[in-house]
Structures are given as C-alpha cells and as structure tokens.
Write an enzyme that holds these catalytic residues in place. Structure first.
Site, PDB file in Angstrom:
ATOM      1  N   HIS A 274       0.802  -1.219   0.000  1.00 27.43           N
ATOM      2  CA  HIS A 274       0.000   0.000   0.000  1.00 27.43           C
ATOM      3  C   HIS A 274       0.830   1.262   0.000  1.00 27.43           C
ATOM      4  O   HIS A 274       0.285   2.358  -0.105  1.00 27.43           O
ATOM      5  CB  HIS A 274      -0.915   0.006   1.224  1.00 27.43           C
ATOM      6  CG  HIS A 274      -0.174   0.052   2.535  1.00 27.43           C
ATOM      7  ND1 HIS A 274       0.717  -0.932   2.915  1.00 27.43           N
ATOM      8  CD2 HIS A 274      -0.170   0.966   3.534  1.00 27.43           C
ATOM      9  CE1 HIS A 274       1.216  -0.628   4.096  1.00 27.43           C
ATOM     10  NE2 HIS A 274       0.711   0.517   4.493  1.00 27.43           N
ATOM     11  N   CYS A 275       2.149   1.186   0.123  1.00 24.99           N
ATOM     12  CA  CYS A 275       2.978   2.386   0.277  1.00 24.99           C
ATOM     13  C   CYS A 275       3.949   2.610  -0.873  1.00 24.99           C
ATOM     14  O   CYS A 275       3.865   3.612  -1.576  1.00 24.99           O
ATOM     15  CB  CYS A 275       3.753   2.320   1.584  1.00 24.99           C
ATOM     16  SG  CYS A 275       2.756   2.627   3.060  1.00 24.99           S
ATOM     17  N   ILE A 276       4.887   1.697  -1.056  1.00 27.45           N
ATOM     18  CA  ILE A 276       6.038   1.983  -1.913  1.00 27.45           C
ATOM     19  C   ILE A 276       5.658   2.215  -3.382  1.00 27.45           C
ATOM     20  O   ILE A 276       6.228   3.087  -4.024  1.00 27.45           O
ATOM     21  CB  ILE A 276       7.100   0.873  -1.793  1.00 27.45           C
ATOM     22  CG1 ILE A 276       7.492   0.699  -0.325  1.00 27.45           C
ATOM     23  CG2 ILE A 276       8.340   1.231  -2.588  1.00 27.45           C
ATOM     24  CD1 ILE A 276       8.472  -0.408  -0.097  1.00 27.45           C
TER      25      ILE A 276
END
Length: 442
Positions: A274-276
């Site tokens: 969900h981030c990188i």
C-alpha cells in the site's frame, strides 16, 4: 490553552480517553490492538458493513489479527464496531486510517480522506482530537482536511484539535507490531501535537514530535521514497547483471557483508503493497504543482513498473529454450500477495504479471496459501480464479512455475522436484540442491 485541552489531556493521562479508529483494514485493526492492549476503550468505524459484521462476530479478515485477539478486545477493552456515523461524536480521539490511492492519471486520490472528514464534520463536537494516519503529500492535513472539518462550525485549534501521525505498519512482520513502532507526530499547532503525542505514548513504543503536520507528512513520504529508489537501483542492476550472466543475489549477499555504508535491498518482479508503489508519486505530483521535477522518483517509478514485463519476457525466453511459446503453455504462478507470508494483495505485481500472461495466451493458474480466491482489484481485470493445490501431478502438468511471492509455506524442494521449469523472481530456491538445472532467475 482552553478547558477543552485540559480536560482531554487529563482523560488521556488517566487512560480514560475513548479512542475511535476510522478505517478497519491493515492499519486500523493493528491500531485497535495497540490501544486495546493499553487499556483504552475503542470504537471501530467503517463504511464496509461486511467488516463490521465480521468483527461483531469476533471473526478476523486479516491473517495476522487472530479471532482470539478480536475476542479479547471485546472481553477486556469494551470494544465495539459500527457503521453508524452518529457514534463518532462519542470518542475523544478519532484516528483516520483510510486508503489514499492514485487515480488513473497517477495523481493522489484523496476521496476517502475527504469523505471521512465530511462524515466526522457532521458529528464533530468540542474537545475532540482528529488525527490523520493515512499516507499523503505534505499540506494535506492543513489544507484539505481541516477546512472540511471546520464546516462543522467549530474552529480547529480552538474547539477541536488536529494532528498527523503517519502509519508505519508492516503487515506480517513478527518483530514490529503497531505497538512496537515509534510514531512521528505533527500537529496544526503545538497543543494538537502535544495531545496526539500524549495519546500515542500510552499505546506505542514512543513518539517523535515534530514542529508541524507538514514535516510529519513529508517524513512518511521520504521513508517510502528511500525504499522505492533503492529497490529500483537493484532492479536495474538485476537487468544488467542478467545480461552478463552474473547472479545479482550473489552480488548483494557479498556486498552486505560490509559492516558500514551499505544496506541490502532486493530485486523482485515489481513493487507491491500500500505504500512503496504509490506514495513517492504524491511528492512528484506536488513537485509538478510547484513547477519542479523529481527525477529520482520518476526514474525509480519507471524502473520498478517495468519489472513485470521484464519477468514475462525472461519467462518467454526460458520457455523458448524448450521449444514452447507462452501461448498455450500451462503456467502456474506461486504467490499473489504482495510479499511473503501475508494475505495482503494490495498493488501486488502478481496481478500485472497475470494480466500480461493472459494477454499472451498462457493457460494460467495460481497458488497462494494465504489468498484462496483471487480478489477483485480496482486497477486489474482478471477472471475469477481459485488457488490450486500443489500436488506432484499438478506440478508435473505445468510447462512453467513462476515464483512471484516467496512464501515460507512453500516446499521448494518438492516444487522443483516435480516441475519441469521454475522461474524464480525472489531467489526463493537458493537452498534447493537437487534439480537446479530446472531453475531460472528473472
């Protein structure tokens, strides 16, 4: 400071504050566990009625949050879960843990943050603190969320308080739980920051107070850009070293023996989670608005997003070596979760790999012990599929087994023994001794 501040800080310090968590996913549930374990009464809110029904039945829908843990929340901490927004007036603190994806133009999609802020504004009361945890670009809390909250008629920093503290959740990491990770905290003003720090200090390993929300927002984006750029570097080196018949994994293992000045990052079939894959583009979008370029971020994005195609092209080369095209070949993908030993499929490169293989005519199947059915993903169009059992007969029928996620549950010796061709994107088969002539790296 107002009476609102004095009353709220007293409730926090005495452990009597009522904590509301909005967004009951991979960030929200671990946060509930941290506050419940610290003795705080918690309210969980989500617009997904299925999640509320599951929680109220004391059933988890996330692998690393057990049914027993949820039952303990209800038994020990007076936990409740609801879809009723009117109950948001009850908690003293409202922590927002909703998605912040990119839209089709790779611009930040703040619709979940905005709709959540509108929901809170309809029920906001004096003396509450609202804390955004969702990863986003600097200025979001102050310029996007606060104006929406103030449609309630209340004034931020006077009637209620606002802070930003980015989530640092790492699903499936047995070493660091939500409670064990220090929190960076910034507020729209110092009282808001101090209230948020006081609250988190009761439930997590500590806080790192910063001067404002913008620093906290930028810190989170920096953490993820750091990883994205370094992963892009090793992915680019993998392509180069493959062309030179040099094993990039052996290179990294040798380099990481240096006791200073080097941190190991590893290549893969693409970025997931969900981030990188998402967060660095928040900053590049913001830079474009300022008339600036973020060349490292854009280049890293190009390299990482090209990896699924590279993996499939390499797979095509390996099949050609045994006189087989991808079209019509039986290919089983191992792993659709974005990383090992989790059930989290968000932004998994496996979905892109599957789309490319289907477009090229492969007879595609998959196995993932943590994802029994292929979930619907907003940016991917894939048919309904179920995880196939990895029997000796099934593996022997495949023209290629493509390892996309290196789950610990896989018996790689067994898989290699009964398969004719293995394409390993994660160095998962490094310990396999027998049958190495079947293994190819990509």
């Amino acid at each position: 400071m107002t009476n609102n501040y004095d009353e709220l800080i007293q409730r926090i310090e005495q452990g009597n504050a009522y904590v509301g968590i909005l967004g009951l996913g991979y960030v929200g549930l671990p946060l509930i566990d941290a506050f419940s374990s610290a003795g705080f009464r918690c309210l969980g809110f989500d617009v997904d009625e299925r999640k509320i029904e599951s929680l109220n039945a004391q059933k988890s829908y996330i692998k690393h949050i057990s049914d027993a843990k949820i039952a303990k929340w209800y038994a020990d901490a007076d936990f409740s879960a609801t879809i009723d927004a009117s109950k948001l007036a009850q908690p003293d603190a409202l922590l927002i843990c909703v998605p912040t994806p990119l839209d089709d133009a790779r611009d930040p999609d703040l619709s979940f943050v905005e709709s959540t802020a509108r929901t809170i504004a309809a029920h906001l009361r004096p003396g509450q603190i609202v804390i955004l945890e969702s990863t986003t670009y600097p200025t979001t809390t102050r310029d996007v969320m606060v104006p929406i909250l103030e449609t309630s008629g209340l004034k931020a920093g006077v009637d209620f308080y606002v802070a930003y503290s980015p989530e640092r959740e790492d699903p499936g990491n047995p070493t660091f739980s939500a409670a064990g990770i220090p929190k960076v905290v910034g507020g729209i003003d110092i009282p808001s920051r101090d209230l948020a720090c006081a609250l988190y200090n009761k439930a997590v390993a500590g806080t790192i107070p910063v001067d404002n929300c913008e620093i906290a927002e930028a810190a989170k984006v920096l953490e993820n850009i750091y990883r994205a750029v370094n992963i892009a570097l090793v992915n680019e080196l993998k392509v180069l070293f493959d062309s030179m018949d040099i094993d990039v994994w052996a290179v990294i293992n040798a380099a990481k023996t240096k006791p200073f000045g080097f941190q190991a990052f590893y290549p893969g079939p693409g970025l997931g989670g969900h981030c990188i894959p998402i967060d660095p583009f928040y900053l590049s979008w913001l830079a474009r608005k300022q008339g600036l370029n973020t060349r490292f971020i854009e280049l890293a994005g190009e390299v990482n997003s090209s990896m699924p195609t590279y993996v499939i092209n390499r797979t095509s080369e390996f099949l050609n070596e045994v006189s087989k095209p991808i079209k019509g070949s039986k290919i089983c993908m191992l792993g659709v979760a974005y990383k090992k030993d989790v059930d989290d499929p968000r932004e998994s490169p496996s979905f892109t790999l599957m789309e490319i293989l289907l477009r090229r005519g492969a007879e595609l199947t998959y196995n993932d012990p943590h994802v029994p059915e292929l979930p619907k993903m907003r940016h991917h169009d894939l048919p309904e599929m179920k995880s196939q059992e990895l029997t000796a007969e099934f593996l022997s029928q495949q023209d290629c087994v493509l390892i996309a996620t290196d789950h610990s549950a896989y018996d790689y010796d067994f898989i290699v023994e009964h398969s004719s061709l293995i394409v390993d994107t994660r160095n998962a088969t490094s310990a396999v001794q027998s049958g190495r002539e079947k293994i190819r790296k990509a």
